[in-house]
Design a protein around this motif. Sequence first.
Motif, PDB file in Angstrom:
ATOM      1  N   HIS A  74       0.833  -1.209   0.000  1.00  0.00           N
ATOM      2  CA  HIS A  74       0.000   0.000   0.000  1.00  0.00           C
ATOM      3  C   HIS A  74       0.866   1.258   0.000  1.00  0.00           C
ATOM      4  O   HIS A  74       0.654   2.175  -0.812  1.00  0.00           O
ATOM      5  N   HIS A  75       1.856   1.294   0.883  1.00  0.00           N
ATOM      6  CA  HIS A  75       2.704   2.483   1.001  1.00  0.00           C
ATOM      7  C   HIS A  75       3.627   2.665  -0.197  1.00  0.00           C
ATOM      8  O   HIS A  75       3.922   3.803  -0.592  1.00  0.00           O
ATOM      9  N   LEU A  76       4.073   1.547  -0.772  1.00  0.00           N
ATOM     10  CA  LEU A  76       5.063   1.643  -1.845  1.00  0.00           C
ATOM     11  C   LEU A  76       4.445   1.609  -3.235  1.00  0.00           C
ATOM     12  O   LEU A  76       5.152   1.505  -4.233  1.00  0.00           O
ATOM     13  N   GLY A  77       3.118   1.684  -3.297  1.00  0.00           N
ATOM     14  CA  GLY A  77       2.457   1.945  -4.574  1.00  0.00           C
ATOM     15  C   GLY A  77       2.157   0.758  -5.461  1.00  0.00           C
ATOM     16  O   GLY A  77       2.149   0.894  -6.685  1.00  0.00           O
ATOM     17  N   MET A  78       1.895  -0.415  -4.869  1.00  0.00           N
ATOM     18  CA  MET A  78       1.497  -1.562  -5.693  1.00  0.00           C
ATOM     19  C   MET A  78       0.017  -1.422  -6.037  1.00  0.00           C
ATOM     20  O   MET A  78      -0.857  -1.764  -5.253  1.00  0.00           O
ATOM     21  N   ARG A  79      -0.262  -0.878  -7.204  1.00  0.00           N
ATOM     22  CA  ARG A  79      -1.642  -0.616  -7.633  1.00  0.00           C
ATOM     23  C   ARG A  79      -1.986  -1.401  -8.911  1.00  0.00           C
ATOM     24  O   ARG A  79      -2.779  -0.956  -9.726  1.00  0.00           O
TER      25      ARG A  79
END
Length: 355
Positions: free
Chosen positions: A21-26
């Motif tokens: 979530h924090h490191l941008g796995m979207r």
Amino acid sequence: MKRNGKIDLLRFVFAIVIMLHHLGMRTDLFDAFGLHFQVVSQRGGGFAVVFFFLVSGALLAKSTDKIVDSADIPKVTTQYLWKKYKYFMTWYIPAFILNFVWDCMRESISGGIKHSLYNISGFFMMQYIGLNGGELYPNGFYVPASWYLSALMICSLVLFPLILWKREIFIRIIAPLTSIASLYVLLNYKNRFRIASGLWYPLAVMCAGCIAYELAKNIKNTEEIYRHGITLRIAEAAIYLLTIVYISSDLQIEFEYPMFMLLTIAVAISFSGGTDDSLLSHKIFSFLGRASFPLYLFHEAISLIYIELLNKHGINHGYLSHIILYILCIVIAFLAQYVYDTIKKNKTQIKKVDA
């Protein structure tokens, strides 16, 4: 205190979720039922922290079980908080150093020193009530995860002596009313379950964790546990799976309240022992649970340094780079936990020899 292998495994799973979530796995997954699903959604990813507050509340209540004589509540509370604070500092200090390294890379050594001195207040774990030093990096705190540690320390300071003082009244009246009333206020006046400021959210969730532990203790080793074991296993697995699905979806923020209630039930089942598996007693799961803490504290600082190095060398931070970053964070957390365990084991052996 005997560790719960299932809780340890879930800690690691939810720590991974928070990291993603924090490191941008979207990464997009699929669309279904009018909803869009990603690996971890921007809106729902932070809900994983609710699990950690629930477990912390349950463990806080469990820690009071061994205290037979609670006549000297201030002394016992101080000992409990000091032990917790020392453990937090074990991981907070290296996380602080990592952020200092990034700050020096981004600004200068003098800039890094200045910002770190501004944030010495972080060592007192009181950021959640506004005790900040001034210039804060990044995301509001020099060590981003320190808001969580601060909330845990302050809530523990409030709840631990209350449980020792009047356990029955706290479990049956104070904790339920605190959870229900505070969450009602948050939903109706803030229009959301989780908010970035104030202590009502972590306090309410930790109170629910205390209730979950008391419920688990009351139903543990009862005939109903064994009679309905399969049903409990299905319910427990279904709730945790639903939580992961919710975290990946773009459901409205209002759904966090019922999800919180369901997750409280799942945590109670997990602590009851009625769905334990002998496989989960293996020491690897205990290690994963312990390693989830340095992973939680380190991953953002590691990411900042990693991306700064990529930028300096003109390397694009693409999909493969993201995967490398995630693996790097996990490996560093494992190594850090292994070093910590080794040092602790050696100290214990030295004490035994001296004795």
